[in-house]
Design a protein around this motif. Structure first.
Motif, PDB file in Angstrom:
ATOM      1  N   ARG A 216      35.016  34.504  34.997  1.00 48.99           N
ATOM      2  CA  ARG A 216      35.030  35.809  34.335  1.00 48.99           C
ATOM      3  C   ARG A 216      35.890  35.804  33.079  1.00 48.99           C
ATOM      4  O   ARG A 216      36.359  36.840  32.626  1.00 48.99           O
ATOM      5  N   TRP A 217      36.130  34.644  32.506  1.00 47.86           N
ATOM      6  CA  TRP A 217      37.018  34.501  31.348  1.00 47.86           C
ATOM      7  C   TRP A 217      36.657  35.449  30.201  1.00 47.86           C
ATOM      8  O   TRP A 217      37.550  36.108  29.648  1.00 47.86           O
ATOM      9  N   PRO A 218      35.373  35.576  29.810  1.00 49.89           N
ATOM     10  CA  PRO A 218      35.052  36.491  28.700  1.00 49.89           C
ATOM     11  C   PRO A 218      35.419  37.952  28.987  1.00 49.89           C
ATOM     12  O   PRO A 218      35.854  38.659  28.087  1.00 49.89           O
ATOM     13  N   GLN A 219      35.286  38.399  30.234  1.00 47.63           N
ATOM     14  CA  GLN A 219      35.637  39.784  30.546  1.00 47.63           C
ATOM     15  C   GLN A 219      37.151  39.991  30.526  1.00 47.63           C
ATOM     16  O   GLN A 219      37.627  41.081  30.224  1.00 47.63           O
ATOM     17  N   ILE A 220      37.913  38.946  30.846  1.00 51.91           N
ATOM     18  CA  ILE A 220      39.365  39.082  30.922  1.00 51.91           C
ATOM     19  C   ILE A 220      40.000  39.045  29.535  1.00 51.91           C
ATOM     20  O   ILE A 220      40.843  39.876  29.213  1.00 51.91           O
ATOM     21  N   VAL A 221      39.591  38.085  28.696  1.00 53.63           N
ATOM     22  CA  VAL A 221      40.246  37.919  27.397  1.00 53.63           C
ATOM     23  C   VAL A 221      39.476  38.563  26.257  1.00 53.63           C
ATOM     24  O   VAL A 221      40.021  38.727  25.169  1.00 53.63           O
TER      25      VAL A 221
ATOM     26  N   LEU B  24      46.390  38.516  33.998  1.00 52.33           N
ATOM     27  CA  LEU B  24      45.917  37.633  35.069  1.00 52.33           C
ATOM     28  C   LEU B  24      46.652  37.928  36.375  1.00 52.33           C
ATOM     29  O   LEU B  24      46.039  37.951  37.445  1.00 52.33           O
ATOM     30  N   ASN B  25      47.957  38.130  36.311  1.00 51.06           N
ATOM     31  CA  ASN B  25      48.717  38.434  37.523  1.00 51.06           C
ATOM     32  C   ASN B  25      48.338  39.795  38.094  1.00 51.06           C
ATOM     33  O   ASN B  25      48.384  39.992  39.299  1.00 51.06           O
ATOM     34  N   GLU B  26      47.952  40.718  37.240  1.00 47.00           N
ATOM     35  CA  GLU B  26      47.478  42.013  37.714  1.00 47.00           C
ATOM     36  C   GLU B  26      46.165  41.844  38.481  1.00 47.00           C
ATOM     37  O   GLU B  26      45.936  42.486  39.500  1.00 47.00           O
ATOM     38  N   ASP B  27      45.329  40.934  37.995  1.00 45.54           N
ATOM     39  CA  ASP B  27      44.024  40.687  38.613  1.00 45.54           C
ATOM     40  C   ASP B  27      44.141  39.814  39.866  1.00 45.54           C
ATOM     41  O   ASP B  27      43.476  40.073  40.866  1.00 45.54           O
ATOM     42  N   LEU B  28      45.004  38.789  39.822  1.00 45.43           N
ATOM     43  CA  LEU B  28      45.080  37.807  40.911  1.00 45.43           C
ATOM     44  C   LEU B  28      46.163  38.092  41.937  1.00 45.43           C
ATOM     45  O   LEU B  28      46.136  37.553  43.027  1.00 45.43           O
ATOM     46  N   GLY B  29      47.140  38.863  41.560  1.00 48.07           N
ATOM     47  CA  GLY B  29      48.293  39.067  42.431  1.00 48.07           C
ATOM     48  C   GLY B  29      49.529  38.525  41.729  1.00 48.07           C
ATOM     49  O   GLY B  29      49.468  37.553  40.970  1.00 48.07           O
ATOM     50  N   HIS B  30      50.658  39.147  41.988  1.00 43.27           N
ATOM     51  CA  HIS B  30      51.882  38.821  41.263  1.00 43.27           C
ATOM     52  C   HIS B  30      52.293  37.361  41.472  1.00 43.27           C
ATOM     53  O   HIS B  30      52.345  36.888  42.589  1.00 43.27           O
TER      54      HIS B  30
END
Length: 176
Positions: A87-92, A136-142
């Motif tokens: 999902r790299w394009p949606q994240i960055v 990324l930490n918000e999406d994956l967990g702290h």
């Protein structure tokens, strides 16, 4: 009535001790009953059988089986980071994704390595790195990603021609 001990905890009365003993006796009886039932089923032939109630041997959906496997093996973080790479394009964002792509994730150090197609984009991504780590930490967990290592474009492959000395680095060799 309970009187406090020297340790600060109240002493248990006879009724409380009886409840604890009863609970332990019930658990032991349940364990003995389960063992006896399994032994009886094994003697009947064919080992354990599935009954009307659900247990660990029942079939499960593929998604649930995969989630259970990820949890048992401790693969949640690497699987989540793999999802981020998809999902790299949606994240960055689309613009950054056209010029920068994630290469690998080091699980031990929690570092995401990203390669950019130009030094300008590498510099831009280095400036955006703290924001990306937070997203990324918000999406994956702290704490899933501690750092983003940004690498620029790789240079052309070294050419070894007939006029090169083995081990030579080019004209830089002659200037001491």
């Amino acid at each position: 009535m309970t009187a406090p001990e020297s340790g600060g905890k109240p002493e248990q009365s006879g009724v409380d001790l009886a409840r604890v003993a009863l609970r332990a006796a019930r658990e032991q009886a349940r364990a003995r009953g389960d063992a006896a039932r399994q032994k009886k089923q094994a003697r009947r032939g064919g080992g354990l059988r599935s009954g009307a109630r659900a247990d660990g041997r029942d079939p499960m959906a593929l998604g649930a089986a995969i989630n259970r496997l990820l949890t048992e093996r401790g693969w949640e973080a690497p699987a989540a980071v793999g999802g981020v790479m998809g999902r790299w394009p949606q994240i960055v964002g689309e613009d950054v994704a056209k010029h920068c792509e994630p290469e690998r994730y080091d699980e031990d150090e929690r570092v995401l390595v990203v390669r950019c197609d130009s030094t300008a984009w590498a510099t831009n991504l280095r400036l955006l790195a703290p924001t990306l780590v937070a997203r990324l930490n918000e999406d994956l967990g702290h704490g899933a990603v501690r750092q983003i290592k940004v690498q620029g474009p790789s240079g052309p492959a070294r050419r070894y021609g007939p006029l090169r000395a083995p081990g030579s680095k080019g004209p830089g060799d002659t200037y001491g």
